[in-house]
Design an enzyme around this catalytic site. Structure first.
Site, short mmCIF file in Angstrom:
data_model
loop_
_atom_site.label_atom_id
_atom_site.label_comp_id
_atom_site.label_asym_id
_atom_site.label_seq_id
_atom_site.Cartn_x
_atom_site.Cartn_y
_atom_site.Cartn_z
CB VAL A 119 111.89 53.42 40.76
CG1 VAL A 119 113.11 54.03 41.41
CG2 VAL A 119 112.21 52.10 40.08
CD GLU A 120 105.09 55.97 38.42
OE1 GLU A 120 103.99 56.51 38.57
OE2 GLU A 120 105.92 56.36 37.56
CB THR A 121 109.21 55.75 35.74
OG1 THR A 121 107.85 56.17 35.90
CG2 THR A 121 109.62 55.91 34.28
CB ILE A 165 106.78 60.31 36.83
CG1 ILE A 165 107.17 60.64 35.38
CG2 ILE A 165 105.93 59.08 36.87
CD1 ILE A 165 107.84 59.49 34.66
CD GLN A 179 108.27 56.86 43.40
OE1 GLN A 179 108.01 55.78 42.90
NE2 GLN A 179 108.59 56.98 44.68
#
Lengths: 255, 367
Positions: B84-86, B301, B305
Site C-alpha cells: 500500500v501507499e497510504t 490516491i 493503495q
C-alpha cells in the site's frame, strides 16, 4: 353520562411525569371525580412491570425521568434513585476521574425528562452495559408531546432513543402501544376486550394500543391528529370510528 | 359532526413503533456482508493477491464463496507495508489512549514515512478541530500536520462545502468546540454549541420557544453539555424549517474519553434527535465513507493503495471495508481478541495485531 349508563371508565396515559395520585389531583382540580385506581399512567406501568416480573427488591432502579416514576416505584416497594435529583449533577472533566455507578442497579427506567443531561445518560449507560442482567425499561416512546399548549416538545421517545444510542440495546416498552397496561387492567378488573372501546387522539399510540389488544377504537380530533392526518395516504392506522371530541357522544345519542 | 365509520385495517404490529432504524451503518453492514460473504480462507500472500484480483471470475473463488475469511494475525508486516501507499490511522486506541501515547508509535510512524508512505489520521471525535488535534499530536511529540488529520468536525464542514450549502443559511450545532471552529474556518454561520448548555426552559403555559428560520442544517455530535433546550431547538429546526438537513458527525455508542472506562458517545445525542424528529441523519464520520472519498480525492490516491488501521470493528474496520481498502485491526484499544473471534462478530478485518509498533518487530517470514 357514561358512568350513569353503568360503563366502567379507565384513563390510560403515556405521560410518566406524574404518579396516579397526582393525576387524580389533576382531574379533581378540573372538577372531574376520578379515583387513582382508574388511572394507568406509564409511571405506574413501569412499577407494575417490575412487580409482575418479580424484580428482586434488593436490586435498585435507576430513573431517568420525573418524580411520577420514582413515586410509583417506591409505592410498589422498590428502591429507586436518580430522577430530578440528578438534574444538576455535572462531571468535572479536568479531574480525569472515574465515573462510579451502583452495581446493585438491576433496572434502568427511562421516561420523559426535560432535565436530561450527560450525567444521567452516562449513569444509565454504565448500569445497562456493565451490570449483568440489568433491565432497560421505557415508559413510552412518543416522539413529541404538548408539554405546553402552544407547541410540541420532545417526548420520552427522545430520551429512550438516546439510551438506545449508547447501549445498542432495545428497551421493554410498558406504555402505549405496547399492550402491557391493557393486559394488566383486563386482568385487574376482570374485563373482556370485546366489551371495550379505546378512545384517543394519537394513531401510533392510542389507536394502535386498542387494535393490538383487539378492542374497538375511536379517534378524537380534539388533540394532535387532524382529519387530514387520518385520511392521508401514508397513514395506515385506521380506527373503527372518529369524532371531533368525546362530548359528541352526548350530541349523537339517539341520532 | 357525524360519527363516521372507517374501514378497519389489521393492526400494525407493535414492532413498528418500537423498532427504530437507529443504525445507518446496519445498511452498510449488509452491504459489506454481501460484498465479502465467502472470502476464501487463504494464506496471507494469496489473500493479498486475491484482493488485487477482486472481481475476476475464478472458479475456485466461486466455489469458496460459501465460507467467510477470518482475520489473519499479521505476520509479514513488510509485505503489507509494501502493498500500500497510504496508511489511515484511527487515533483513540491506535495512536493514543486518553492523553497517553501508545508504546512504539513515534518510531513506527517515522519508519513508515521513511519508506515513503503517506500517513493520514481519521477520528470520529468531533470535540477538537484538525488544528487542535495537530496541537495534541505535537504535545505528544509526533510530527503530524493539521492537513493530515480528518476529524469528524472537519468532515461536517467539508460535507457542507461539497453540497454548496448556502452561506446565507445557518447551522445549528449540538456539539462541542471542534465543530464550531471548523464551520467558522469554512465560512459558515452557526448558532448553538456549548453555550446553549447553560440555557434552561420552564415548561409553563404561555412559554414558546422561538427558533431561527434561517437554520438550514442541524449538526449533532458528541456533547457533554447536552440538554433539553438543544434537543427542542434542533427538533424545531428539523421539523419546521423546509429542507433543513440533519447531519451527524458519528454514531459511536461509547467512547474512551479517559482510558479507564467507556463514556456515552455521539450515538447517544444523535439517537435523541432521531427519537424526537423520527428522521435518520446523514452520517459524515466512520463507517460512512465520506471522509475516505474526500481524502482519496484530495490526495489523488486509489483506495486499493490504502490500509485502514483501527481498533473498532463497527466504525474503523467497516469504514475501511466500505471504502474497498485493506484493513488492520489493532488490539491496543477497545476490541479484544475474544470479541474479534466471537461467533456474534461478523466484521472480519484482513489482519489483526496487538499494536502498530508490531510493524517494527514483525519481520518478513522466511519462505
Amino acid at each position: 353520562m357514561l358512568r350513569h349508563k353503568g360503563k366502567k371508565l379507565v384513563f390510560v396515559t403515556n405521560n410518566s411525569w406524574k404518579s396516579r395520585s397526582q393525576y387524580a389531583e389533576k382531574f379533581k382540580s378540573l372538577g372531574i371525580s376520578v379515583s387513582p385506581d382508574e388511572i394507568f399512567s406509564s409511571s405506574f406501568a413501569a412499577a407494575m412491570y417490575l412487580k409482575v416480573n418479580n424484580f428482586p427488591t434488593q436490586n435498585k432502579v435507576y430513573v431517568i425521568g420525573g418524580d411520577g416514576i420514582l413515586d410509583e416505584l417506591q409505592l410498589a416497594g422498590f428502591t429507586a434513585f436518580g430522577g430530578p435529583g440528578d438534574a444538576d449533577k455535572t462531571i468535572d472533566w479536568k479531574q480525569n476521574g472515574f465515573f462510579e455507578h451502583d452495581k446493585s442497579v438491576g433496572a434502568v427506567v427511562v421516561g420523559i425528562d426535560p432535565k436530561i443531561n450527560y450525567y444521567k445518560l452516562q449513569y444509565g449507560t454504565l448500569c445497562i452495559r456493565e451490570n449483568p442482567g440489568c433491565l432497560f425499561i421505557a415508559t413510552n416512546r412518543d416522539a413529541v408531546g404538548h408539554m405546553t399548549p402552544s407547541q410540541e416538545w420532545p417526548g420520552a421517545g427522545c430520551m429512550v432513543a438516546a439510551m438506545c444510542g449508547s447501549t445498542q440495546k432495545e428497551p421493554v416498552v410498558v406504555g402505549k402501544p405496547s399492550t402491557f397496561m391493557m393486559d394488566f387492567l383486563l386482568e385487574k378488573f376482570n374485563l373482556s376486550c370485546s366489551k371495550m372501546c379505546m378512545v384517543g387522539d394519537r394513531l401510533d399510540t392510542d389507536i394502535l394500543f386498542g387494535q393490538n389488544a383487539g378492542c374497538k377504537t375511536l379517534l378524537v380530533l380534539s388533540g394532535c391528529t387532524t382529519q387530514s392526518d387520518l385520511q392521508d395516504p401514508s397513514n395506515n392506522i385506521q380506527p373503527d370510528f372518529y369524532a371531533s371530541k368525546i362530548s359528541d357522544m352526548l350530541d349523537l345519542l339517539g341520532a | 359532526m357525524m360519527l363516521r365509520s372507517s374501514s378497519t385495517i389489521a393492526a400494525t404490529s407493535v414492532g413498528v413503533c418500537h423498532t427504530q432504524r437507529l443504525w445507518s451503518h446496519s445498511v452498510t453492514l449488509n452491504y459489506r456482508l454481501s460484498q465479502f460473504a465467502g472470502n476464501p480462507l487463504l494464506s496471507n500472500s494469496a489473500f493479498v493477491k486475491w484482493k488485487r484480483n477482486i472481481g475476476s471470475s475464478n472458479k475456485n473463488n466461486r466455489f469458496r464463496m460459501a465460507t467467510k475469511a477470518l482475520a489473519q494475525p499479521l505476520q509479514n508486516a513488510d509485505e503489507l507495508i509494501d502493498s500500500v501507499e497510504t496508511f489511515i490511522f484511527d487515533c483513540d486506541g491506535v495512536i493514543w489512549k486518553g492523553d497517553s501515547l501508545i508504546e512504539g508509535v513515534p518510531e513506527t510512524l517515522d519508519m513508515l514515512r521513511s519508506k515513503g508512505k503517506r500517513l493520514v489520521f481519521v477520528t470520529n471525535n468531533s470535540t477538537k478541530s484538525r488544528k487542535q488535534y495537530g496541537k495534541k499530536f505535537e504535545t505528544l511529540g509526533l510530527n503530524v500536520n493539521a492537513e493530515e488529520i480528518f476529524a469528524s468536525s472537519f468532515a461536517v464542514a467539508a460535507y457542507l462545502k461539497s453540497i454548496d450549502f448556502p452561506k446565507d443559511k445557518k447551522v445549528y450545532v449540538i456539539g462541542e468546540d471542534g465543530i464550531l471552529k471548523e464551520l467558522e474556518l469554512a465560512g459558515y454561520q452557526y448558532v448553538g454549541g456549548p453555550e446553549d448548555g447553560g440555557k434552561k426552559i420552564e415548561l409553563k403555559p404561555g412559554f414558546l420557544m422561538e427558533h431561527d428560520e434561517d437554520v438550514g442544517a442541524v449538526v449533532v455530535g458528541f456533547d457533554r453539555y447536552f440538554n433539553y433546550y438543544k434537543v427542542q431547538y434542533g427538533t424545531l429546526c428539523i421539523r419546521e424549517n423546509p429542507g433543513c438537513l440533519f447531519i451527524a458527525t458519528n454514531r459511536d455508542a461509547v467512547t474512551h474519553l479517559t482510558d479507564a472506562q467507556e463514556w456515552a458517545g455521539g450515538g447517544s445525542m444523535v439517537g435523541a434527535l432521531v427519537g424526537s424528529t423520527q428522521r435518520e441523519p446523514l452520517v459524515v464520520g466512520k463507517p460512512s465513507t465520506f471522509m475516505m472519498d474526500y481524502l482519496a480525492n484530495e490526495f489523488g490516491i486509489s483506495k486499493s493503495q490504502i490500509c485502514m488501521v483501527g481498533d473498532r470493528l463497527d466504525t474503523d474496520i467497516l469504514f475501511g471495508q466500505n471504502g474497498g481498502c485493506k484493513t488492520l485491526l489493532v488490539l491496543s484499544g477497545v476490541t479484544t481478541l475474544p470479541v474479534l473471534q466471537s461467533p456474534n462478530n461478523s466484521i472480519q478485518p484482513d489482519f489483526y495485531t496487538n499494536k502498530i509498533s508490531d510493524f517494527l518487530s514483525l519481520k518478513a517470514a522466511a519462505v
